[in-house]
Design a protein around this motif. Structure first.
Motif, PDB file in Angstrom:
ATOM      1  N   SER A  79     -13.890  -8.713  -0.583  1.00 32.32           N
ATOM      2  CA  SER A  79     -14.781  -9.714  -1.157  1.00 32.32           C
ATOM      3  C   SER A  79     -14.450  -9.997  -2.623  1.00 32.32           C
ATOM      4  N   ILE A  80     -13.929  -9.012  -3.336  1.00 29.47           N
ATOM      5  CA  ILE A  80     -13.560  -9.240  -4.737  1.00 29.47           C
ATOM      6  C   ILE A  80     -12.371 -10.195  -4.808  1.00 29.47           C
ATOM      7  N   ILE A  81     -11.390  -9.994  -3.956  1.00 30.15           N
ATOM      8  CA  ILE A  81     -10.229 -10.884  -3.929  1.00 30.15           C
ATOM      9  C   ILE A  81     -10.657 -12.284  -3.519  1.00 30.15           C
ATOM     10  N   TRP A  82     -11.542 -12.389  -2.552  1.00 30.96           N
ATOM     11  CA  TRP A  82     -12.049 -13.685  -2.116  1.00 30.96           C
ATOM     12  C   TRP A  82     -12.792 -14.363  -3.249  1.00 30.96           C
ATOM     13  N   SER A  83     -13.609 -13.624  -3.997  1.00 29.23           N
ATOM     14  CA  SER A  83     -14.341 -14.193  -5.129  1.00 29.23           C
ATOM     15  C   SER A  83     -13.387 -14.718  -6.183  1.00 29.23           C
ATOM     16  N   ILE A  84     -12.309 -13.996  -6.426  1.00 30.75           N
ATOM     17  CA  ILE A  84     -11.330 -14.441  -7.412  1.00 30.75           C
ATOM     18  C   ILE A  84     -10.636 -15.713  -6.938  1.00 30.75           C
ATOM     19  N   ILE A  85     -10.266 -15.756  -5.663  1.00 29.73           N
ATOM     20  CA  ILE A  85      -9.591 -16.949  -5.135  1.00 29.73           C
ATOM     21  C   ILE A  85     -10.534 -18.146  -5.155  1.00 29.73           C
ATOM     22  N   ILE A  90     -15.571 -17.975 -11.403  1.00 33.30           N
ATOM     23  CA  ILE A  90     -16.343 -16.862 -10.847  1.00 33.30           C
ATOM     24  C   ILE A  90     -17.759 -16.860 -11.417  1.00 33.30           C
ATOM     25  N   VAL A  91     -17.887 -17.085 -12.714  1.00 28.41           N
ATOM     26  CA  VAL A  91     -19.214 -17.149 -13.331  1.00 28.41           C
ATOM     27  C   VAL A  91     -20.000 -18.324 -12.756  1.00 28.41           C
TER      28      VAL A  91
END
Length: 83
Positions: free
Chosen positions: A2-8, A38-39
């Motif tokens: 989910s972190i990688i998805w959020s970054i993408i 992201i923000v």
């Protein structure tokens, strides 16, 4: 994952927000664009939960992330203009 998805998603939302937002005083660079995206996604998720569009475990969709990133980018432009 989910972190990688959020970054993408944040990067893509930041790039589209950068392209949509008028003006010359735009932040540049991969990292700053990704952070603003992201923000913006987090802002859209929080605002959607406050309004009642999303549940507690739901995230903002891609359009919401773009709208949040545009809001953050406009705020960033206003802050940079005053400095």
């Amino acid at each position: 994952m989910s972190i990688i998805w959020s970054i993408i998603i944040g990067f893509l939302a930041g790039m589209i927000a950068k392209w949509i937002t008028p003006g010359d005083n735009k932040p540049s660079g991969f990292i700053l664009t990704t952070v603003l995206g992201i923000v913006g996604s987090l802002l859209a998720t929080w605002l959607g939960q406050v309004i009642g569009w999303y549940g507690p475990n739901d995230g903002a969709n891609f359009i919401g992330a773009i709208v949040g990133a545009v809001i953050i980018l406009l705020a960033w432009t206003q802050i940079a203009r005053r400095a």
